[in-house]
Design an enzyme around this catalytic site. Structure first.
Site, PDB file in Angstrom:
ATOM      1  N   GLN A  72       0.828  -1.209   0.000  1.00  0.00           N
ATOM      2  CA  GLN A  72       0.000   0.000   0.000  1.00  0.00           C
ATOM      3  C   GLN A  72       0.866   1.263   0.000  1.00  0.00           C
ATOM      4  OE1 GLN A  72      -2.643   1.262   3.489  1.00  0.00           O
ATOM      5  NE2 GLN A  72      -4.053  -0.036   2.349  1.00  0.00           N
TER       6      GLN A  72
ATOM      7  N   HIS B  79     -13.840  -0.528   2.943  1.00  0.00           N
ATOM      8  CA  HIS B  79     -12.384  -0.686   2.998  1.00  0.00           C
ATOM      9  C   HIS B  79     -11.739  -0.323   1.667  1.00  0.00           C
ATOM     10  CE1 HIS B  79     -13.008  -2.484   6.868  1.00  0.00           C
ATOM     11  NE2 HIS B  79     -13.783  -3.417   6.350  1.00  0.00           N
TER      12      HIS B  79
ATOM     13  N   ALA C 263     -12.960   1.740  -0.453  1.00  0.00           N
ATOM     14  CA  ALA C 263     -13.167   3.178  -0.669  1.00  0.00           C
ATOM     15  C   ALA C 263     -11.937   3.986  -0.287  1.00  0.00           C
ATOM     16  CB  ALA C 263     -14.387   3.655   0.120  1.00  0.00           C
ATOM     17  N   ASP C 264     -11.392   3.740   0.908  1.00  0.00           N
ATOM     18  CA  ASP C 264     -10.249   4.569   1.310  1.00  0.00           C
ATOM     19  C   ASP C 264      -8.993   4.234   0.509  1.00  0.00           C
ATOM     20  OD1 ASP C 264      -8.483   2.720   3.044  1.00  0.00           O
ATOM     21  OD2 ASP C 264     -10.398   2.514   4.056  1.00  0.00           O
TER      22      ASP C 264
ATOM     23  N   HIS D 227     -10.904   6.752   7.981  1.00  0.00           N
ATOM     24  CA  HIS D 227      -9.771   6.376   7.123  1.00  0.00           C
ATOM     25  C   HIS D 227      -9.881   7.065   5.762  1.00  0.00           C
ATOM     26  CE1 HIS D 227      -8.613   2.858   9.688  1.00  0.00           C
ATOM     27  NE2 HIS D 227      -7.436   3.117   9.157  1.00  0.00           N
TER      28      HIS D 227
END
Length: 352
Positions: free
Chosen positions: A100, A297, A299-300, A322
């Protein structure tokens, strides 16, 4: 130089990872202060260090503050470089969170990046490797993103030892608008089984994998059966693969997905396998019944890519802290402004 208050909003590791990734993309030097200030153990943790070290290596950055417990980080990127990298996070540090930290920068490399990473593939407080592969990367493909991950060996908490290979190619991103599929939100006017021939299996089937290492084969089987039963009660078909292995670490888990909505749960000592499967299934059903295009989850995770791609949007049932924090960080680096509006009980997030 861009200064980022690391305690803003959600104030966790994700803020730092996004800031570093966008620093690499823009070439902007950054100083992040007050890192994880409001957490029980403030400052950088061991698994953050490996992610930041990897990002620094890939873009030849000058870095200071790279030590456990550090509340400040200085990061000055030079150039994003392709090539082969071997990374050992140690124990069960999250492989997906490491990725990430670097993935938003990788479309801009001159040549492909090949990574071999050892660490945790299925650990708490991070996306599972199956979620990354089948939900996150599949969504990013819609922007033209070119990346893939291959699971070699699972790694569970606390021993880790999982292994993943990943390949990322240079690519040009373009905007995309995520829309809910009709199969996501079921109403009385759209019962299961009606519609075109073959539509039920295409629209309603949920896919998943239930896995365990160094545990009896009935453990992942029970996880899968529990999830499958709950889906059937809710009116969904499910196809869940079951795998039982003997890896370095011991553990179990299940990841389930349909389109851009997913859910997962991890086994732990004293927790019945049936509860693990049920927990993951309930998560997916909650997302599907909301009728949003993506889950909370995903989405962020999409925010920085949307800003880089331009002209993009999605709907989500809830705008988490978040996601709001990721929007704020992204707007510090890029000349974009996200718009958020409530629409039919959902939140629509758009940019460009």
């Amino acid at each position: 130089m861009i200064e980022i208050d690391g305690s803003y909003g959600e104030g966790g590791g994700q803020l730092v990872r996004t800031a570093v990734a966008l620093s690499a993309v823009t070439g902007e030097e950054i100083k992040v202060t007050n890192i994880r200030e409001n957490r029980p153990n403030p400052g950088l943790k061991q698994q953050h260090l490996k992610a930041l070290e990897t990002a620094a290596k890939i873009c030849g950055a000058r870095v200071s503050g790279l030590s456990q417990g550090s509340s400040e980080l200085f990061f000055a990127p030079v150039e994003i470089k392709g090539g082969k990298y071997n990374i050992d996070i140690g124990t069960a540090g999250s492989i997906t969170l490491l990725l990430q930290c670097i993935m938003p920068a990788l479309p801009f490399v001159e040549e492909k990046v090949e990574l071999t990473i050892r660490g945790g593939t299925d650990v708490a407080w991070s996306p599972t490797i199956d979620y990354l592969k089948h939900v996150t990367l599949r969504a990013l493909e819609q922007f033209g993103y070119a990346g893939s991950v291959t699971l070699k060996e699972r790694g569970y908490y606390p021993r880790g030892g999982g292994s993943v290979s990943a390949v990322f190619e240079p690519c040009k991103l373009h905007g995309f608008h995520f829309r809910k599929t009709e199969g996501n939100k079921k109403t009385e006017s759209n019962p299961v089984g009606e519609g075109l021939k073959g539509e039920k299996s295409m629209m309603e089937e949920i896919i998943g994998v239930s896995h365990a290492s160094n545990l009896p084969a009935h453990v992942p089987a029970r996880q899968a059966e529990s999830a499958r039963s709950l889906f059937l009660e809710a009116g969904y078909d499910a196809r869940i693969d079951v795998s039982s292995s003997e890896f370095f670490s011991t553990g179990s888990g299940i990841t389930l997905w349909k389109g851009y909505c997913g859910g997962s749960a991890l086994g732990k000592k004293g927790l019945p396998a049936e509860k693990v499967g049920r927990q993951a299934a309930e998560e997916v059903i909650k997302e599907l019944r909301a009728g949003a295009a993506v889950d909370i989850h995903l989405a962020d995770q999409l925010i920085p890519y949307m800003a880089l791609a331009g002209n993009s949007s999605f709907t989500v049932r809830e705008l988490t802290l978040h996601a709001a924090t990721n929007i704020w960080v992204t707007e510090q680096f890029l000349d974009v402004k996200f718009k958020i509006k409530e629409k039919e009980g959902l939140f629509e997030v758009s940019v460009g």
